[in-house]
Design an enzyme around this catalytic site. Structure first.
Site, mmCIF file in Angstrom:
data_model
loop_
_atom_site.group_PDB
_atom_site.id
_atom_site.type_symbol
_atom_site.label_atom_id
_atom_site.label_comp_id
_atom_site.label_asym_id
_atom_site.label_seq_id
_atom_site.Cartn_x
_atom_site.Cartn_y
_atom_site.Cartn_z
ATOM 1 N N PRO A 2 -0.881 -0.799 -5.296
ATOM 2 C CA PRO A 2 -0.991 -0.888 -6.758
ATOM 3 C C PRO A 2 -2.025 -1.941 -7.150
ATOM 4 O O PRO A 2 -2.104 -3.005 -6.537
ATOM 5 C CB PRO A 2 0.400 -1.332 -7.210
ATOM 6 C CG PRO A 2 1.281 -1.166 -6.042
ATOM 7 C CD PRO A 2 0.441 -1.187 -4.818
ATOM 8 N N GLU A 3 -2.831 -1.604 -8.124
ATOM 9 C CA GLU A 3 -3.810 -2.551 -8.657
ATOM 10 C C GLU A 3 -3.353 -2.956 -10.063
ATOM 11 O O GLU A 3 -2.274 -2.590 -10.499
ATOM 12 C CB GLU A 3 -5.211 -1.923 -8.660
ATOM 13 C CG GLU A 3 -5.664 -1.543 -7.245
ATOM 14 C CD GLU A 3 -7.084 -0.994 -7.192
ATOM 15 O OE1 GLU A 3 -7.879 -1.286 -8.095
ATOM 16 O OE2 GLU A 3 -7.389 -0.261 -6.236
ATOM 17 N N HIS A 93 15.898 1.195 2.145
ATOM 18 C CA HIS A 93 14.811 0.298 1.752
ATOM 19 C C HIS A 93 14.990 -0.301 0.357
ATOM 20 O O HIS A 93 14.049 -0.822 -0.204
ATOM 21 C CB HIS A 93 13.435 0.967 1.852
ATOM 22 C CG HIS A 93 13.197 1.659 3.155
ATOM 23 N ND1 HIS A 93 13.239 0.993 4.364
ATOM 24 C CD2 HIS A 93 12.939 2.964 3.437
ATOM 25 C CE1 HIS A 93 13.013 1.872 5.344
ATOM 26 N NE2 HIS A 93 12.833 3.062 4.806
ATOM 27 N N ARG A 112 7.690 -0.307 3.590
ATOM 28 C CA ARG A 112 6.847 -0.983 4.581
ATOM 29 C C ARG A 112 6.970 -2.504 4.531
ATOM 30 O O ARG A 112 6.459 -3.199 5.415
ATOM 31 C CB ARG A 112 5.391 -0.561 4.380
ATOM 32 C CG ARG A 112 5.227 0.928 4.655
ATOM 33 C CD ARG A 112 3.816 1.402 4.352
ATOM 34 N NE ARG A 112 2.833 0.794 5.242
ATOM 35 C CZ ARG A 112 1.515 0.968 5.128
ATOM 36 N NH1 ARG A 112 1.037 1.711 4.159
ATOM 37 N NH2 ARG A 112 0.689 0.398 5.963
#
Ligand SMILES: [Zn+2]
Length: 280
Positions: A2-3, A93, A112
């Site tokens: 994500p930016e 997760h 991750r």
């Protein structure tokens, strides 16, 4: 990853859920993500009310009424879920949960585990890394062509790589870097220091434009998030050059359409997408 626009959208989605509601419990389901989770933070925040939420670069910051708070980074794969009581489900997760006495809860899920959550205090968060060396917000007034020319002056690195440096400008990642260079017609392989004042002006404007458009698009996809179980943190875009190797670029009649289309090269281990006709 994500930016800025994606993080901004997550921040906006969190605002109505996180703010001004007493937090019953901040729950960690494991001891670490990319870094150790702050074990004493749940005690500091239990029963407190989060009174501010903001974004700096790719980070979300939130502070409670006792000045303690957290900084959250979504990492590579981190997503936020906002779950109403009837739709709560524990998923693999799910690492961090913000629970309230009533109404929706917030879940941070990160397969991750490149994301992280750290404790911050309202008085000194700006003095610690990465915030103490972070460049200006690209959508703010202090980011403009003049600033960019100064920041890039003498830099031998490619302009593509220079824009990824968070000390130059906060929140720009690989995607919007490629898109802004295309919009401003600048070859990504040029050395950063070689840009003229006029090119810096164009580029600063392009960075603001591609980010603002993406936020606008993400905002419109957000409106109906309650009707889906979609994860927040990512939304669909239509890019001009990013991830479009071989496609004609959007410029009408551009010769790249009858040549090899958008090109992909690798710079410092990251893919760059560009049109060799528009960007020369
Ligand atoms: Zn083209």
């Amino acid at each position: 990853m994500p930016e800025l626009p994606e993080v901004e959208i997550v921040k906006r989605a969190l605002e109505p859920v996180l703010l001004e509601r007493p937090l019953r419990k901040l729950q960690f389901n494991r001891a670490d993500l990319r870094f150790a989770l702050p074990g004493d933070l749940p005690d500091k925040l239990a029963g407190r009310t989060i009174t501010s939420i903001s974004r700096r670069g790719k980070y979300i910051l939130a502070f409670a009424d006792n000045d303690h708070g957290f900084v959250l980074h979504l990492g590579m794969s981190g997503v936020i879920r906002i779950e109403h009581p009837e739709e709560q489900s524990d998923q693999k997760h799910d690492h961090v949960v913000w629970a309230f006495d009533e109404g929706p809860r917030i879940v941070f899920n990160d397969a991750r585990r490149f994301g992280f959550l750290q404790a911050v205090h309202v008085e000194d968060w700006q003095d610690s890394a990465p915030f103490n060396a972070m460049g200006p917000e690209p959508l703010g007034n202090s980011f403009n062509g003049e600033y960019l020319a100064e920041a890039l002056s003498g830099k031998k690195a490619s302009i593509k790589s220079a824009l990824l440096d968070q000390r130059v400008v906060a929140g720009v990642g690989n995607i919007y870097d490629c898109e802004a260079l295309y919009m401003s017609g600048i070859d990504p392989r040029r050395s950063a220091g070689s840009l003229s004042a006029q090119e810096c002006e164009k580029l600063a404007h392009a960075i603001k434009t591609v980010l603002a458009l993406a936020i606008e698009k993400g905002g419109s996809s957000l409106k109906d998030y309650k009707h889906t179980d979609g994860n927040l943190g990512y939304f669909q875009h239509h890019f001009a050059v990013y991830d479009r190797e071989g496609d004609p670029c959007p410029k009408s009649g551009c010769p790249c359409g009858t040549d090899n289309g958008v090109q992909r090269i690798v710079q410092h281990g990251r893919s760059t997408f560009f049109c060799p006709y528009v960007q020369n």
